[in-house]
Design a protein around this motif. Structure first.
Motif, PDB file in Angstrom:
ATOM      1  N   ALA A 179       7.644  -3.515  -2.506  1.00 49.76           N
ATOM      2  CA  ALA A 179       6.997  -2.177  -2.292  1.00 49.76           C
ATOM      3  C   ALA A 179       5.675  -2.399  -2.671  1.00 49.76           C
ATOM      4  CB  ALA A 179       7.495  -0.902  -2.829  1.00 49.76           C
ATOM      5  N   CYS A 180       4.615  -2.037  -1.918  1.00 47.39           N
ATOM      6  CA  CYS A 180       3.212  -2.166  -2.282  1.00 47.39           C
ATOM      7  C   CYS A 180       2.414  -1.222  -1.786  1.00 47.39           C
ATOM      8  CB  CYS A 180       2.729  -3.572  -1.774  1.00 47.39           C
ATOM      9  SG  CYS A 180       2.362  -3.755  -0.061  1.00 47.39           S
ATOM     10  N   ASN A 185       2.642   3.173   0.595  1.00 44.69           N
ATOM     11  CA  ASN A 185       1.494   4.079   0.491  1.00 44.69           C
ATOM     12  C   ASN A 185       0.155   3.330   0.640  1.00 44.69           C
ATOM     13  OD1 ASN A 185       2.598   3.017  -2.422  1.00 44.69           O
ATOM     14  ND2 ASN A 185       0.334   3.729  -2.466  1.00 44.69           N
ATOM     15  N   GLY A 244       0.659  -4.557  -6.053  1.00 47.72           N
ATOM     16  CA  GLY A 244       1.894  -4.208  -6.687  1.00 47.72           C
ATOM     17  C   GLY A 244       2.079  -4.745  -8.033  1.00 47.72           C
ATOM     18  N   GLU A 255      -2.992   1.799  -9.756  1.00 48.38           N
ATOM     19  CA  GLU A 255      -4.362   1.599  -9.875  1.00 48.38           C
ATOM     20  C   GLU A 255      -5.389   2.854  -9.841  1.00 48.38           C
ATOM     21  OE1 GLU A 255      -2.491   0.298  -7.571  1.00 48.38           O
ATOM     22  OE2 GLU A 255      -1.442  -1.359  -9.023  1.00 48.38           O
TER      23      GLU A 255
HETATM   24  N1  HPA Z   1       0.239  -0.018  -6.381  1.00 51.03           N
HETATM   25  C1  HPA Z   1       1.042  -0.788  -7.047  1.00 51.03           C
HETATM   26  N2  HPA Z   1       2.208  -1.159  -6.874  1.00 51.03           N
HETATM   27  C2  HPA Z   1       2.736  -0.286  -5.708  1.00 51.03           C
HETATM   28  C3  HPA Z   1       2.110   0.445  -5.171  1.00 51.03           C
HETATM   29  C4  HPA Z   1       0.704   0.847  -5.551  1.00 51.03           C
HETATM   30  O1  HPA Z   1      -0.143   1.539  -4.751  1.00 51.03           O
HETATM   31  N3  HPA Z   1       2.922   1.106  -4.156  1.00 51.03           N
HETATM   32  C5  HPA Z   1       4.158   0.537  -4.523  1.00 51.03           C
HETATM   33  N4  HPA Z   1       4.032  -0.319  -5.292  1.00 51.03           N
END
Ligand code: HPA
Length: 269
Positions: free
Chosen positions: A108-109, A230, A205, A188
């Protein structure tokens, strides 16, 4: 420890997986595709770190999908949990010893690039390590790989081409992006995201990079698929919350599962 863990797994299944998939936060659904899986809780495998992250099942599953033997890590350890980089990549090293040659990482990022949207899958083309850590520091274990590891094509160009073909057959967009790994566990700040954008990061991430370093050290082919859960901090006038991360991940699982299934022949080739 790696050898003891490998022996324990060999004692529980006669399958010899050549492909492994690591399922990230809220992205565990693909594990349900395994036929007749042998599931081994991480706690039963000597040396395997016990992840505490929510949205992770904490077990290794070995089985077949469409006849292809696969190892699936349902959950991973992160640096932000307090594990060393070597602990974080323990599972990858064990799977490589078990005979895995191709590693697929999912995560997920946050989306940094503004053309990305929550729910979208993005293929990682390259990474930037902002974690201040590497599993390769310290004396080099020559039985694993060389001291200095080439990271030029860390995210295998051939596998990426196959992933684009698979997504096109399934009828969805699969853009590429550069994954910038931060230590976490706090998301962050908006200033950190502006910095990330300025240095060429498209996604942010807290995982994947240690595993890719360890995997490339051992010569594995890597592919990483991120799910944008997101928009990164400051991109939109709203806060980021882990529940949303898990919920959006869950909504993207159908596409992720379909993509992995479609890709399997290329991964196993
Ligand atoms: N930042 C870092 N890691 C994450 C995020 C993010 O916005 N969303 C999901 N994992």
């Amino acid at each position: 420890m790696v050898d003891a863990a490998t022996e324990l797994i060999r004692g529980q299944t006669s399958l010899e997986p050549r492909v492994a998939v690591v399922l990230g936060s809220g992205l565990g659904g693909f594990a349900d595709e395994l036929e007749e899986p042998v599931e081994i809780p991480y706690g039963e495998i000597p040396g395997w770190p016990l992840s505490t992250a929510l949205g992770h099942a904490g077990k290794l599953a070995v089985g077949t999908v469409g006849g292809v033997p696969l190892a699936v890590m349902r959950g991973r350890a992160h640096l932000y949990e307090g594990f060393s980089a070597a602990e974080v990549v323990f599972g990858v090293r064990v799977l490589a010893r078990l005979g895995v040659g191709t590693l697929v990482l999912t995560n997920a990022c946050g989306g940094v690039r503004e053309d990305l949207a929550p729910g979208q899958l993005v293929l990682v083309s390259d990474h930037i390590n902002l974690q201040g850590a590497s599993p390769l520091i310290g004396p080099n274990d020559e039985s694993l790989g060389p001291r200095f590891v080439d990271m030029s094509d860390a995210y295998d160009p051939g596998l990426r081409a196959s992933a684009h073909d698979a997504a096109a057959r399934l009828g969805f967009e699969l853009p590429e992006g550069v994954y910038a790994a931060w230590l976490g566990p706090a998301f962050e700040t908006p200033a950190e995201i502006r910095m990330t954008r300025a240095i060429g990061g498209d996604l942010v991430g807290m995982s994947t990079v240690p595993e890719v370093l360890a995997a490339r050290h051992m010569g594995l082919r890597c592919l990483a698929i991120s799910c944008v859960t997101n928009m990164a901090a400051g991109v939109l006038p709203e806060s980021i919350d882990h529940k949303q991360v898990l919920a959006v991940g869950a909504s993207a699982q159908g596409r992720l599962t379909a993509l992995l299934r479609e890709l399997l022949p290329a991964l196993a080739a």
